[in-house]
Design a protein around this motif. Structure first.
Motif, PDB file in Angstrom:
ATOM      1  N   VAL A 157       0.853  -1.194   0.000  1.00 17.29           N
ATOM      2  CA  VAL A 157       0.000   0.000   0.000  1.00 17.29           C
ATOM      3  C   VAL A 157       0.880   1.231   0.000  1.00 17.29           C
ATOM      4  O   VAL A 157       0.694   2.175  -0.766  1.00 17.29           O
ATOM      5  CB  VAL A 157      -0.880   0.060   1.270  1.00 17.29           C
ATOM      6  N   ARG A 195       2.589   2.463  -3.060  1.00 15.68           N
ATOM      7  CA  ARG A 195       1.729   3.155  -4.016  1.00 15.68           C
ATOM      8  C   ARG A 195       1.260   4.505  -3.506  1.00 15.68           C
ATOM      9  O   ARG A 195       1.030   5.422  -4.255  1.00 15.68           O
ATOM     10  CB  ARG A 195       0.515   2.281  -4.334  1.00 15.68           C
ATOM     11  N   ASN A 228      -6.204  -1.579  -0.016  1.00 14.82           N
ATOM     12  CA  ASN A 228      -6.139  -0.663  -1.161  1.00 14.82           C
ATOM     13  C   ASN A 228      -7.399   0.189  -1.249  1.00 14.82           C
ATOM     14  O   ASN A 228      -7.329   1.393  -1.492  1.00 14.82           O
ATOM     15  CB  ASN A 228      -5.977  -1.452  -2.469  1.00 14.82           C
ATOM     16  N   LYS A 253      -7.737   4.185  -0.917  1.00 10.59           N
ATOM     17  CA  LYS A 253      -8.309   4.903  -2.067  1.00 10.59           C
ATOM     18  C   LYS A 253      -9.387   5.886  -1.594  1.00 10.59           C
ATOM     19  O   LYS A 253      -9.399   7.054  -1.983  1.00 10.59           O
ATOM     20  CB  LYS A 253      -8.901   3.877  -3.046  1.00 10.59           C
TER      21      LYS A 253
END
Lengths: 337, 337
Positions: free
Chosen positions: B15, B18, B120, B124
């Motif tokens: 995670v 990113r 994720n 997000k």
């Protein structure tokens, strides 16, 4: 926030009434609480705390979990030790930047059947340390916990503008220093986990009541001694690796010079592995240019040179004339579960 | 911090790579990230984040837990909704002081077997809302969770010196106002708990993706309209009681004027009880002197007068000509467990 169960509300209120959330204290605190390096304009009792920083200063922020079964065990750690360690972790991060703590915020979730005496003990330990460093508890959150005691501490601090000591300032040729001694906390944890018996906290103060090195960090920053700094929370090998990674350098440690802690209040030094890899000592690890005069003691805490920064981006340890790679092991070997 | 299990480290790193903790981004972020109201001098990757506040401003700080089984359920809430709601709670507290958010800090503990896709999705949802309000995620902590997903969000904000709108400024004769409409979130939660079936998040945006009222709060503060303000997180009856308690006053609400939300995207208004006691609407509740001109809409959000502040220190509701006591029920009636 969703309100926790009534019994828990009552429990938190009892603590709050004595320590934190009392409405009578709120009004008094609202315009009165001044610390050395900042004013708490509005404390607990509003949507946000309002703080005033001294002019010409940057703000430091750190957050740290203390989760039952992960960072402590109720069977091993008395509640005042858990409260002390919870805040010490945050204060130590402020120390590592050379900062002055301004205020702390505590998010605390409690399981429904936790004894009131445990909560009182926890707050006592936390507030005793807060008092020692004149850090008001200015807010936080409370909730029912789905499992075990869950705490998250936030500590705000201040540092003169642009003067925070980062992890990234080490250069090849810099000397590596450490405050105090290492491995005492991990050796106690090892005893706890091997023997699965209670230890007397007073005999193992490095583990149960570690002292964050606020004064030492400020001295090293204000005298422009430290070129990089970190606190040893995860273990020397891991934390030195952080400095090397962030600074783009390597390091060589001299094993014989690493100050080893003792097993509790005995005189027996701990195994070198505890000093190399054991965490939660909350000492400061810093680098200084070779021409700098580094005092051998700051505010009663010893300072020891233990190696030097190298150009080659790997960390080695020199022991009895033999040079070997030192990989960051840190906390993986010293676990609570 | 003690390192969590290797599988969890890998998960968090994926995670992180990113979104958050990537070392390459760290250096870039170190001296570059500027938000509207403050600079993040040092972001993730040091002992503390270093932030620079605009001069002449006070610092706002708020912390809020989001615990699985207490504040959300994985069976009911998709991960992006959990991430969104986690940050929305903090931003809403900043809005309630009339402030501008500067940075967010996330402490996140994950159970070992949590699917990567869930993490994720959570990030997000959180980062989408952070992007919307230009709030960098500047740090936090990660750990293994002993039970369920545990998050604690810290949001820092700024407000011109001495201008934060507190809960304590209401005076007898002030009118009581609310932004938007109330009860929509609690009505959706009620459906979830009664039917124990999934709801389509897009059809119930007030519950799954509430919008913190940052612009509205700033307008009310900058125009000196709000004499006191709070966000409706626990329910109108509870949050109005907070204002009354902190201001040392009482209140009378006019039931017929309270703007009720609708059940999802239908046109059916929710029951009055949801509007009176349901939480998590994240609208703003504020008071204004009777002579003040209060706009009927701010940044596209309606503003409605729903009662007035009284000298007598109790809260009443006037409904069909009958006046009765309104006790703070709030979240006790709308529970996740």
């Amino acid at each position: 926030m969703p309100l926790p169960e009534k019994s828990l509300i009552a429990q938190i209120r009892r603590v709050a009434a004595r320590h934190v959330f009392a409405p009578a204290q709120r009004r008094e605190a609202r315009h009165s609480r001044t610390t050395k390096n900042g004013d708490v304009v509005t404390g607990i009792g509003d949507d946000c705390a309002v703080l005033r920083l001294p002019s010409g200063h940057d703000l430091l922020t750190t957050t740290d979990f203390s989760l039952e079964g992960v960072h402590f065990r109720r069977a091993w750690h008395p509640p005042d030790s858990v409260g002390h360690r919870c805040l010490a972790r945050g204060l130590s991060d402020i120390a590592a930047m050379g900062g002055e703590p301004i205020a702390a915020f505590l998010s605390l979730a409690l399981p429904p059947k936790l004894p009131q005496s445990w909560v009182n003990g926890f707050m006592k330990g936390l507030l005793r340390l807060a008092g020692e460093f004149v850090v008001p508890l200015a807010g936080g959150d409370t909730a029912q916990s789905p499992s075990g005691v869950l705490a998250d501490i936030v500590v705000l601090g201040s540092v003169p503008k642009g003067k925070a000591v980062s992890r990234s300032g080490a250069r090849p040729g810099d000397r590596i220093y450490v405050t105090g001694d290492l491995g005492g906390s991990a050796a106690a944890l090892d005893l706890l986990s091997l023997k699965r018996k209670k230890l007397a906290p007073k005999q193992f103060p490095k583990h149960f009541f570690p002292e964050p090195k606020i004064q030492q960090g400020q001295f090293l920053r204000s005298k422009n001694i430290a070129s990089s700094m970190i606190d040893i929370s995860d273990g020397l090998s891991t934390d030195l690796n952080h400095i090397c990674e962030e600074s783009g350098v390597g390091a060589e440690l001299w094993a014989e010079t690493i100050p080893r802690g003792t097993l509790g209040t005995t005189r027996k030094p701990v195994d070198l592995n505890f000093a190399l890899h054991g965490g939660e000592d909350y000492e400061l690890l810093f680098t200084a240019r070779p021409q700098h005069c580094v005092p051998s003691s700051i505010s009663g805490t010893s300072v020891t040179c233990i190696g030097e920064i190298t150009r080659r981006k790997q960390v080695f340890v020199l022991k009895s004339g033999v040079r070997s790679r030192l990989k960051p092991h840190g906390w993986e070997h010293f676990r609570y579960q």
